[in-house]
Design an enzyme around this catalytic site. Structure first.
Site, PDB file in Angstrom:
ATOM      1  NE  ARG A   1      -2.634   1.242   3.566  1.00 43.53           N
ATOM      2  CZ  ARG A   1      -3.527   1.524   4.530  1.00 43.53           C
ATOM      3  NH1 ARG A   1      -4.806   1.679   4.221  1.00 43.53           N
ATOM      4  NH2 ARG A   1      -3.151   1.617   5.774  1.00 43.53           N
TER       5      ARG A   1
ATOM      6  NE  ARG B   1      -6.773   1.259  -4.378  1.00 44.93           N
ATOM      7  CZ  ARG B   1      -6.584  -0.053  -4.282  1.00 44.93           C
ATOM      8  NH1 ARG B   1      -6.321  -0.588  -3.101  1.00 44.93           N
ATOM      9  NH2 ARG B   1      -6.652  -0.829  -5.347  1.00 44.93           N
TER      10      ARG B   1
ATOM     11  CG  LEU C   1      -6.596   7.727   1.327  1.00 40.54           C
ATOM     12  CD1 LEU C   1      -7.023   9.185   1.218  1.00 40.54           C
ATOM     13  CD2 LEU C   1      -5.626   7.356   0.210  1.00 40.54           C
TER      14      LEU C   1
ATOM     15  CG  ASN D   1     -14.909  10.899   1.948  1.00 39.26           C
ATOM     16  OD1 ASN D   1     -14.967  10.693   0.738  1.00 39.26           O
ATOM     17  ND2 ASN D   1     -15.416  10.048   2.832  1.00 39.26           N
TER      18      ASN D   1
ATOM     19  CG  HIS E   1     -19.861   8.343   4.371  1.00 40.92           C
ATOM     20  ND1 HIS E   1     -19.245   7.200   3.887  1.00 40.92           N
ATOM     21  CD2 HIS E   1     -20.811   7.914   5.236  1.00 40.92           C
ATOM     22  CE1 HIS E   1     -19.803   6.145   4.443  1.00 40.92           C
ATOM     23  NE2 HIS E   1     -20.759   6.550   5.260  1.00 40.92           N
TER      24      HIS E   1
ATOM     25  CG  ASP F   1      -9.930  11.327  11.438  1.00 41.70           C
ATOM     26  OD1 ASP F   1     -10.295  10.345  10.752  1.00 41.70           O
ATOM     27  OD2 ASP F   1     -10.451  11.605  12.542  1.00 41.70           O
ATOM     28  CB  ALA F   2      -5.521   8.340  11.050  1.00 39.41           C
ATOM     29  N   GLY F   3      -8.904   7.723  10.630  1.00 37.88           N
ATOM     30  CA  GLY F   3      -9.921   6.676  10.731  1.00 37.88           C
ATOM     31  C   GLY F   3     -10.745   6.575   9.449  1.00 37.88           C
TER      32      GLY F   3
HETATM   33  C1  GRF Z   1     -21.049   8.568  -3.467  1.00 41.17           C
HETATM   34  O1  GRF Z   1     -22.233   8.056  -2.939  1.00 41.17           O
HETATM   35  C2  GRF Z   1     -20.106   8.986  -2.358  1.00 41.17           C
HETATM   36  O2  GRF Z   1     -20.759   9.478  -1.231  1.00 41.17           O
HETATM   37  C3  GRF Z   1     -19.431   7.678  -2.024  1.00 41.17           C
HETATM   38  O3  GRF Z   1     -19.251   7.041  -3.265  1.00 41.17           O
HETATM   39  C4  GRF Z   1     -20.241   7.488  -4.182  1.00 41.17           C
HETATM   40  C5  GRF Z   1     -19.525   8.031  -5.384  1.00 41.17           C
HETATM   41  O4  GRF Z   1     -20.396   8.360  -6.423  1.00 41.17           O
HETATM   42  N1  GRF Z   1     -18.217   7.914  -1.277  1.00 41.17           N
HETATM   43  P1  GRF Z   1     -19.862   9.147  -7.694  1.00 41.17           P
HETATM   44  O5  GRF Z   1     -18.685   8.346  -8.255  1.00 41.17           O
HETATM   45  O6  GRF Z   1     -19.431  10.506  -7.248  1.00 41.17           O
HETATM   46  O7  GRF Z   1     -21.002   9.186  -8.656  1.00 41.17           O
END
Ligand code: GRF
Length: 223
Positions: free
Chosen positions: A81, A107, A109, A123, A125, A157-159
């Site tokens: 990695r 992935r 990180l 990010n 989510h 962060d690292a989690g």
């Molecule tokens: C999204 O739902 C994002 O929240 C998640 O992965 C998906 C990516 O979708 N981390 P896209 O590739 O931006 O269409």
């Protein structure tokens, strides 16, 4: 690393504007499109200088190229990695990116990679964190029976999906939702939330104290 108890204060603006973004993805690239669209519309004072994928077949690469954005691939081919991440980091550093935007990058990180770009990785989510981190967050939410789901933008962060929360948008769960229908409505929220939250971060002046990220003029969603 910021000492425990000492708040971090982002300069205002966070970086000279327009800020330079590197977008890391592994697939479809709809959040890339949302970020690029906001840059073009002038609502996100930034320029995407690099799209980087760990998969050569990611549809997001073509979306980047169609917009004239440099698109690169660094697949992990049986190596450690650290060696793969060293290539990713070298690409990002060569692009001169200020901020690394994860947009469906599949992935986790390493702490070393996160430290190299400390507090500069963001990010999106598809859940209201800290509920349902990790994979298939929308299915987890549905199976748990929550009535409100949503999307979160956070510093990395690292989690895994644990960093300070910068923005969230709630999405109601409807009785007839399946994971796909719920995911589609959450995705639409992501496309609003990611550019808006990033714009607020780029404006700077926010603080991180403990887990808590605060903007100088309230939450972007309130504006
Ligand atoms: C999204 O739902 C994002 O929240 C998640 O992965 C998906 C990516 O979708 N981390 P896209 O590739 O931006 O269409």
């Amino acid at each position: 690393m910021t000492a425990v108890g000492v708040p971090f204060v982002a300069p205002a603006p966070w970086f000279p504007l327009p800020a330079r973004l590197a977008v890391l993805l592994s697939g479809r690239g709809s959040n890339l499109e949302a970020l690029a669209g906001a840059c073009d519309a002038g609502t996100l004072p930034a320029r995407i200088v690099l799209v980087l994928s760990d998969r050569a077949d990611a549809a997001g690469l073509e979306k980047a190229r169609a917009r004239g954005i440099e698109a690169a691939v660094e697949e992990r081919c049986g190596e450690a990695r650290a060696a793969h991440e060293a290539r990713l980091a070298a690409r990002i550093e060569a692009s001169g990116a200020d901020v690394v935007c994860l947009a469906g990058f599949m992935r986790v990180l390493s702490p070393a990679f996160v430290a190299r770009f400390e507090r500069r990785i963001v990010n999106v989510h598809p859940s209201l964190l800290p509920a349902f981190p990790g994979l298939e967050a929308q299915r987890q939410a549905l199976e748990h029976g929550v009535k409100v789901a949503g999307a979160t933008v956070h510093l990395v962060d690292a989690g895994t999906d644990t960093g300070p929360i910068a923005g969230q948008e709630a999405v109601s769960v409807r009785p007839r939702d399946d994971a796909e229908r719920l995911a589609a409505r959450i995705l639409a929220a992501e496309h609003r939330l990611y550019p808006a939250t990033l714009a607020a971060l780029l404006a700077g002046g926010w603080t991180v104290e403990g887990r808590r990220l605060r903007f100088p003029a309230g939450e972007p969603a309130e504006e």
